[in-house]
Design an enzyme around this catalytic site. Structure first.
Site, PDB file in Angstrom:
ATOM      1  N   HIS A 222       0.874  -1.186   0.000  1.00  0.00           N
ATOM      2  CA  HIS A 222       0.000   0.000   0.000  1.00  0.00           C
ATOM      3  C   HIS A 222       0.911   1.237   0.000  1.00  0.00           C
ATOM      4  O   HIS A 222       1.746   1.398  -0.877  1.00  0.00           O
ATOM      5  CB  HIS A 222      -0.922  -0.107   1.221  1.00  0.00           C
ATOM      6  CG  HIS A 222      -2.039   0.887   1.304  1.00  0.00           C
ATOM      7  ND1 HIS A 222      -2.392   1.735   0.285  1.00  0.00           N
ATOM      8  CD2 HIS A 222      -2.899   1.185   2.331  1.00  0.00           C
ATOM      9  CE1 HIS A 222      -3.432   2.488   0.659  1.00  0.00           C
ATOM     10  NE2 HIS A 222      -3.747   2.177   1.900  1.00  0.00           N
ATOM     11  N   HIS A 262      -2.179  -2.588  -9.958  1.00  0.00           N
ATOM     12  CA  HIS A 262      -3.244  -2.047  -9.110  1.00  0.00           C
ATOM     13  C   HIS A 262      -4.413  -3.003  -9.105  1.00  0.00           C
ATOM     14  O   HIS A 262      -4.715  -3.623 -10.131  1.00  0.00           O
ATOM     15  CB  HIS A 262      -3.696  -0.664  -9.611  1.00  0.00           C
ATOM     16  CG  HIS A 262      -4.351   0.129  -8.542  1.00  0.00           C
ATOM     17  ND1 HIS A 262      -5.683  -0.007  -8.238  1.00  0.00           N
ATOM     18  CD2 HIS A 262      -3.840   1.023  -7.660  1.00  0.00           C
ATOM     19  CE1 HIS A 262      -5.966   0.788  -7.222  1.00  0.00           C
ATOM     20  NE2 HIS A 262      -4.863   1.423  -6.847  1.00  0.00           N
ATOM     21  N   ASP A 313       2.288   5.503  -6.730  1.00  0.00           N
ATOM     22  CA  ASP A 313       3.527   5.534  -5.947  1.00  0.00           C
ATOM     23  C   ASP A 313       4.780   5.641  -6.806  1.00  0.00           C
ATOM     24  O   ASP A 313       5.819   6.087  -6.322  1.00  0.00           O
ATOM     25  CB  ASP A 313       3.614   4.270  -5.071  1.00  0.00           C
ATOM     26  CG  ASP A 313       2.534   4.275  -4.021  1.00  0.00           C
ATOM     27  OD1 ASP A 313       2.493   5.233  -3.245  1.00  0.00           O
ATOM     28  OD2 ASP A 313       1.713   3.342  -3.993  1.00  0.00           O
TER      29      ASP A 313
HETATM   30  C1  LIG Z   1      -0.996  -3.229  -6.013  1.00  0.00           C
HETATM   31  C2  LIG Z   1      -0.977  -4.745  -5.827  1.00  0.00           C
HETATM   32  C3  LIG Z   1      -0.795  -5.050  -4.334  1.00  0.00           C
HETATM   33  C4  LIG Z   1      -2.319  -5.290  -6.306  1.00  0.00           C
HETATM   34  O1  LIG Z   1      -2.332  -6.613  -5.945  1.00  0.00           O
HETATM   35  P1  LIG Z   1      -3.386  -7.698  -6.468  1.00  0.00           P
HETATM   36  O2  LIG Z   1      -4.568  -7.068  -7.075  1.00  0.00           O
HETATM   37  O3  LIG Z   1      -3.603  -8.622  -5.328  1.00  0.00           O
HETATM   38  O4  LIG Z   1      -2.627  -8.423  -7.638  1.00  0.00           O
HETATM   39  P2  LIG Z   1      -1.595  -9.596  -7.478  1.00  0.00           P
HETATM   40  O5  LIG Z   1      -0.523  -9.285  -6.519  1.00  0.00           O
HETATM   41  O6  LIG Z   1      -2.368 -10.869  -7.254  1.00  0.00           O
HETATM   42  O7  LIG Z   1      -0.970  -9.590  -8.920  1.00  0.00           O
HETATM   43  C5  LIG Z   1      -1.571 -10.195 -10.082  1.00  0.00           C
HETATM   44  C6  LIG Z   1      -0.438 -10.691 -10.998  1.00  0.00           C
HETATM   45  O8  LIG Z   1       0.342  -9.589 -11.451  1.00  0.00           O
HETATM   46  C7  LIG Z   1       1.669  -9.675 -10.951  1.00  0.00           C
HETATM   47  N1  LIG Z   1       2.043  -8.359 -10.427  1.00  0.00           N
HETATM   48  C8  LIG Z   1       1.230  -7.460  -9.844  1.00  0.00           C
HETATM   49  N2  LIG Z   1       1.929  -6.388  -9.478  1.00  0.00           N
HETATM   50  C9  LIG Z   1       3.200  -6.621  -9.820  1.00  0.00           C
HETATM   51  C10 LIG Z   1       4.370  -5.877  -9.694  1.00  0.00           C
HETATM   52  N3  LIG Z   1       4.351  -4.664  -9.126  1.00  0.00           N
HETATM   53  N4  LIG Z   1       5.515  -6.397 -10.157  1.00  0.00           N
HETATM   54  C11 LIG Z   1       5.525  -7.611 -10.749  1.00  0.00           C
HETATM   55  N5  LIG Z   1       4.437  -8.378 -10.885  1.00  0.00           N
HETATM   56  C12 LIG Z   1       3.284  -7.879 -10.428  1.00  0.00           C
HETATM   57  C13 LIG Z   1       1.629 -10.686  -9.819  1.00  0.00           C
HETATM   58  O9  LIG Z   1       2.865 -11.293  -9.597  1.00  0.00           O
HETATM   59  C14 LIG Z   1       0.552 -11.606 -10.283  1.00  0.00           C
HETATM   60  O10 LIG Z   1       1.104 -12.445 -11.252  1.00  0.00           O
HETATM   61  P3  LIG Z   1       0.687 -13.993 -11.330  1.00  0.00           P
HETATM   62  O11 LIG Z   1      -0.786 -13.995 -11.631  1.00  0.00           O
HETATM   63  O12 LIG Z   1       1.543 -14.525 -12.419  1.00  0.00           O
HETATM   64  O13 LIG Z   1       1.005 -14.571  -9.976  1.00  0.00           O
HETATM   65  C15 LIG Z   1       0.175  -5.368  -6.660  1.00  0.00           C
HETATM   66  O14 LIG Z   1       0.065  -4.954  -8.015  1.00  0.00           O
HETATM   67  C16 LIG Z   1       1.540  -5.026  -6.088  1.00  0.00           C
HETATM   68  O15 LIG Z   1       2.022  -5.719  -5.195  1.00  0.00           O
HETATM   69  N6  LIG Z   1       2.191  -3.926  -6.582  1.00  0.00           N
HETATM   70  C17 LIG Z   1       3.447  -3.497  -6.011  1.00  0.00           C
HETATM   71  C18 LIG Z   1       3.205  -2.702  -4.746  1.00  0.00           C
HETATM   72  C19 LIG Z   1       2.580  -1.351  -5.029  1.00  0.00           C
HETATM   73  O16 LIG Z   1       3.023  -0.622  -5.898  1.00  0.00           O
HETATM   74  N7  LIG Z   1       1.585  -1.006  -4.220  1.00  0.00           N
HETATM   75  C20 LIG Z   1       0.920   0.278  -4.292  1.00  0.00           C
HETATM   76  C21 LIG Z   1      -0.429   0.164  -4.899  1.00  0.00           C
HETATM   77  S1  LIG Z   1      -1.146   1.771  -5.193  1.00  0.00           S
END
Ligand SMILES: CC(C)(COP(=O)(O)OP(=O)(O)OC[C@H]1O[C@@H](n2cnc3c(N)ncnc32)[C@H](O)[C@@H]1OP(=O)(O)O)[C@@H](O)C(=O)NCCC(=O)NCCS
Length: 377
Positions: A222, A262, A313
């Site tokens: 987050h 996201h 971010d």
């Molecule tokens: C924002 C976030 C938490 C959303 O999570 P979510 O909806 O639960 O999505 P998931 O983590 O399940 O990701 C879905 C897929 O995309 C990939 N993915 C998502 N964000 C990624 C990232 N930043 N880098 C690499 N791969 C990513 C995941 O590995 C997953 O791949 P898979 O299906 O092969 O396992 C996630 O995109 C993330 O961890 N981003 C990085 C942290 C971040 O920037 N957070 C701020 C959000 S405003």
């Protein structure tokens, strides 16, 4: 066994109704009270946006002046809170300190036990003014610098920079921070706001809800992602590495790249559009586009390789660094803004409350499993 089927991470679950924020994740639209974020980023201020979030309409000139004056008048902080800031270890992170100090504020708030609508609004002014002060005051204390008195003639953004740096900020820096505060002010049921609403729905007070929200914001999935992004940029720079090769290696190791992806947006995060532009403009004005250039290379590669877009971010990191802000203040600054949204949601929750209590899909040992006496295990 269980009739309930879980949606992991509550994906796609509509958990409440709210009149505050609307997002269209397919079209890349974010709006506060129906007004598009692009219009607010262009024309509004943090004060006006906060008024909009709390009261549901844009203020007229008189209302905005009264609101700004009331927010500035709330820039006082109990000496016991300053004592706490002086007593914590100097290597405590600003997010740890902000979480603890926000909780302490409630002990000295005259309205602590009153969660009526009007008391919640009064407390929202104080929390909004004082969270910004805590972040600035602690930063000066940990650096051994003299504390700076709040200046009631300054806007929220300008006063924060003034109390942080001890010098009057430029118009460019003030406007850049002001826009960043507008962009971060609210985002529907993001994790910290949902946490705040769950806490408020037990009829706990707004300070409890906001303290819990700060805890949720801290995580790298987050609000902590802006700090993690800058750590990545620093690591690439320090290693003098090719950014594409570096990120490729991270993907090979199944690591996530902070600042991308996201849960709700399937297109460009509309907030990233502004932060990308600000990062570039501030970099050019400062004669140093190193962080912007590096960010762009990573963004282009991640987009092609993983079809992931930059989120709020990603370009916050280079924007704040170019403004001369320390890396561990990035997430606290997110809180300096998001308090406006948290407050709006707690007020809305308390105004029409029902306990938030979902169910879990049970996947444990079958029922009934016999109780084995301790001697027979
Ligand atoms: C924002 C976030 C938490 C959303 O999570 P979510 O909806 O639960 O999505 P998931 O983590 O399940 O990701 C879905 C897929 O995309 C990939 N993915 C998502 N964000 C990624 C990232 N930043 N880098 C690499 N791969 C990513 C995941 O590995 C997953 O791949 P898979 O299906 O092969 O396992 C996630 O995109 C993330 O961890 N981003 C990085 C942290 C971040 O920037 N957070 C701020 C959000 S405003």
């Amino acid at each position: 066994m269980s009739s309930a089927v879980a949606s992991k991470g509550l994906e796609g679950i509509v958990a409440t109704s709210s009149a505050i924020c609307w997002i269209d994740g397919d079209a890349g639209v974010l709006s506060y009270r129906g007004i598009d974020i692009h219009e607010l980023a262009q024309h509004s201020t943090f004060e006006e946006t906060t008024y909009l979030l709390w009261f549901g309409k844009l203020p007229n000139a008189e209302e905005l002046a009264a609101f700004s004056a009331q927010l500035a008048a709330a820039r006082t902080i109990h000496p016991k809170v300053i004592e706490l800031l002086r007593s914590v270890p100097t290597d405590a992170t600003p997010m740890q300190v902000l979480r603890t100090a926000t909780s302490l504020l409630s002990l000295y708030d005259a309205d602590e036990a009153d969660s009526s609508h009007d008391a919640n609004v009064r407390k929202s002014y104080r929390l909004t003014a004082q969270i910004a002060m805590i972040v600035a005051l602690f930063d000066r204390i940990r650096k051994g610098k003299a504390l700076v008195e709040a200046d009631p003639t300054l806007s929220h953004a300008a006063n924060f920079l003034w109390m942080l740096n001890g010098e009057k900020p430029s118009a460019t820096a003030t406007r850049a921070l002001d826009i960043a505060l507008i962009l971060h002010a609210d985002h529907e049921l993001n994790a910290s706001t949902f946490a705040a609403r769950v806490i408020a729905a037990t009829l706990a007070d707004i300070h409890s809800a906001v303290t819990g929200a700060i805890g949720a914001l801290k995580g790298p999935l987050h609000g902590g992602a802006n700090e993690a992004t800058m750590r990545l940029l620093y690591a690439i720079d320090k290693a003098d590495a090719d950014p594409v090769e570096y990120v490729k290696q991270m993907f090979a190791e199944k690591k996530k790249i902070s600042g991308f992806g996201h849960r709700v947006y399937h297109t460009e995060d509309p907030r990233a559009t502004h932060l990308r532009r600000m990062s570039e403009e501030l970099g050019k004005a400062a004669g140093n586009t190193k962080w912007f250039d590096l960010s762009q290379k990573i963004e282009a590669f991640v987009k092609v390789e993983k079809k992931l877009n930059a989120n709020v971010d990603f370009y916050s990191a280079s924007t704040y660094t170019t403004l001369g802000i320390d890396i561990d203040l990035f997430t606290p600054i997110f809180a300096v803004s998001r308090i406006s949204g948290w407050a709006a949601h707690v007020i809305e929750q308390h105004d029409d409350n029902r306990l938030i209590r979902p169910r879990a899909e049970y996947v444990g040992s079958p029922y009934p499993t016999a109780y084995t006496p301790i001697g027979q295990r």
